[in-house]
Design a protein around this motif. Structure first.
Motif, PDB file in Angstrom:
ATOM      1  N   GLN A 116       0.850  12.898  54.673  1.00 41.12           N
ATOM      2  CA  GLN A 116       1.677  12.317  55.784  1.00 41.12           C
ATOM      3  C   GLN A 116       0.701  11.521  56.811  1.00 41.12           C
ATOM      4  O   GLN A 116      -0.194  12.217  57.357  1.00 41.12           O
ATOM      5  CB  GLN A 116       2.412  13.512  56.402  1.00 41.12           C
ATOM      6  N   THR A 117       1.498  10.418  57.277  1.00 44.59           N
ATOM      7  CA  THR A 117       0.528   9.613  58.289  1.00 44.59           C
ATOM      8  C   THR A 117       0.831  10.312  59.633  1.00 44.59           C
ATOM      9  O   THR A 117       1.880  10.756  59.868  1.00 44.59           O
ATOM     10  CB  THR A 117       1.112   8.225  58.329  1.00 44.59           C
ATOM     11  N   THR A 118      -0.247  10.236  60.623  1.00 41.23           N
ATOM     12  CA  THR A 118      -0.073  10.974  61.686  1.00 41.23           C
ATOM     13  C   THR A 118      -0.248   9.978  62.731  1.00 41.23           C
ATOM     14  O   THR A 118      -1.173   8.771  62.703  1.00 41.23           O
ATOM     15  CB  THR A 118      -1.042  11.980  62.213  1.00 41.23           C
ATOM     16  N   TYR A 119       0.138   9.984  63.937  1.00 42.64           N
ATOM     17  CA  TYR A 119      -0.107   9.151  65.203  1.00 42.64           C
ATOM     18  C   TYR A 119      -0.515   9.969  66.301  1.00 42.64           C
ATOM     19  O   TYR A 119       0.133  10.986  66.754  1.00 42.64           O
ATOM     20  CB  TYR A 119       0.840   8.243  65.585  1.00 42.64           C
ATOM     21  N   LYS A 120      -1.801   9.794  66.707  1.00 42.52           N
ATOM     22  CA  LYS A 120      -2.263  10.640  67.847  1.00 42.52           C
ATOM     23  C   LYS A 120      -2.392  12.304  67.487  1.00 42.52           C
ATOM     24  O   LYS A 120      -1.919  13.018  68.113  1.00 42.52           O
ATOM     25  CB  LYS A 120      -1.856  10.625  69.104  1.00 42.52           C
ATOM     26  N   GLY A 121      -2.548  12.492  66.102  1.00 41.52           N
ATOM     27  CA  GLY A 121      -2.320  13.613  65.415  1.00 41.52           C
ATOM     28  C   GLY A 121      -1.101  14.319  64.963  1.00 41.52           C
ATOM     29  O   GLY A 121      -0.895  15.325  64.334  1.00 41.52           O
TER      30      GLY A 121
END
Length: 160
Positions: A116-121
């Motif tokens: 799963q992709t994360t943004y800023k964790g």
């Protein structure tokens, strides 16, 4: 005459009547946001609405969300939650202007073993009730789900 029907049958069987491939810049049916095909040249884009301001979407224009109950590097959305909020994943690291590649990452979900992709964790999701590009039906759902913008760390999220 019989020989002609054999050729027709073989033509169909060998794929002569299969639908054409979906072009790379087109998406899969919009009722399956988690299955939307990604265009590697522009995997993410910034969109804008009055209600949400600027927000991040996939190449097909499907809105991406984060969940306030998640912790950095871990998803709190499991089981039936994933039916409503399918995880977003893309292998590419190219990001739209205004975003930093270093802010994007990938986790492997402990419940499904999928990436799963994360943004800023924080893990990113689609909303199952967004059926067309540009819809933001999940915005502020349960006061816990929000669209992704480049200031996610300045939102109501508290570092957990």
């Amino acid at each position: 005459m019989r020989k002609k029907w054999v050729y027709v049958f073989l033509f169909i069987l060998l794929g002569g009547c299969q639908p054409a491939e979906t072009p790379k810049n087109m998406s899969a049916p919009m009722n399956e946001p988690g299955e939307a095909a990604q265009n590697p040249a522009t995997p993410l884009k910034v969109m804008k609405k009055e209600e949400t301001g600027q927000y991040l979407a996939d190449s097909a224009g499907m809105t991406l969300y984060y969940y306030m109950n998640d912790k950095k590097g871990a998803s709190a959305c499991t089981n039936h939650c994933l039916d409503e909020w399918p995880p977003f994943y893309i292998g590419s690291s190219k990001v739209p202007e205004g975003f930093s590649e270093s802010d994007f990452g990938v986790i492997t979900r402990s419940d499904t073993g999928k990436k799963q992709t994360t943004y800023k964790g924080y893990p990113l999701y689609y909303f199952s009730r967004d059926q067309m590009a540009g819809q933001t039906n999940g915005y502020s759902a349960d006061d816990k789900w929000y669209t992704v913008n480049n200031t996610i760390d300045k939102t109501a999220l508290n570092e957990k």
